[in-house]
Design an enzyme around this catalytic site. Sequence first.
Site: not given
Length: 301
Positions: A88, A194
């Site tokens: 991430s 996300h």
Amino acid sequence: MVGYLFPGQGTVRVGMGAWLRRNPVARRVLDAFDERLSRPISPICTRGPLDRLVSTEHAQIAVTACNLATHAVLADEGYEPHVVAGHSVGELSALYAAGVLDLAEVARLVELRARLMARIDVVGGMHAIMGLEVAQVEEMAMWATAPDEPLVIGLENAPGHVVVSGHIGALDRLAKLATSASKIVELAVGNAFHSPLMEPAVPAWTEAVETALMSPPRVPVVPNVTAEPTLDLLAIRRALIAQLTGRVLWTRTVAVVDAMGPSVEVGDSKVLAGLSRRSGARCLSMAEPGTLRRLAREVAA
């Protein structure tokens, strides 16, 4: 040579980076990073409070600071990566290690990313679903989704460890469907990262990434959204933009990195090392005492 894996937002805790601040090389990086931020992050890492540290606007910056400082420790010991990846927001740290971004650009981008994501006011969240395969969770997420209440797989972390991300209403419906899961864990995050709920941040993030000063990578980078090693700077930019709403293919990333040799988690975290073990991959953690000695033996072998 060793693969570098950089942790992301879910690894923060009060007191993080204490061992790094005792190391002169790492301390210089932490100080330099603080100087390039609108507000220093080190005091919040050291003293908290926890609710402030785990907030999106601080957590992403805090973990990045520790990642870069840990990278400095490895560099001081003579290590260079043969491949890099970041989980991430950890992808920004990976780009730093590959020579794509310098310290100032990382600081600018992570501060903007954190601010953009923190400002999104749609009510969303993330749940870790344990004990189910990706296809099973995908089907459940599809049934739990409703108009204006999206739910998707945000992260494939390891076999039997999938994170769904989306609207709170859809998460509640999925929890009732996922009766065969061994465990469902609500993650302490500020929103549905996300996932499509991050769309409001995409225009400003796209502009920032497209105008960022980047150099060609010295080593292959494995972006989250492709899990394919690349030296293509345009592909890296596109993947960094897509990652904001796209799925983190971490299980595949770990397999790619492990096939190229041993790896080390570069940051004040043991999370990625644990996920690697779940995938049957080799990964040491710099947060573990004695890792430099073990790493030397692993690389020599």
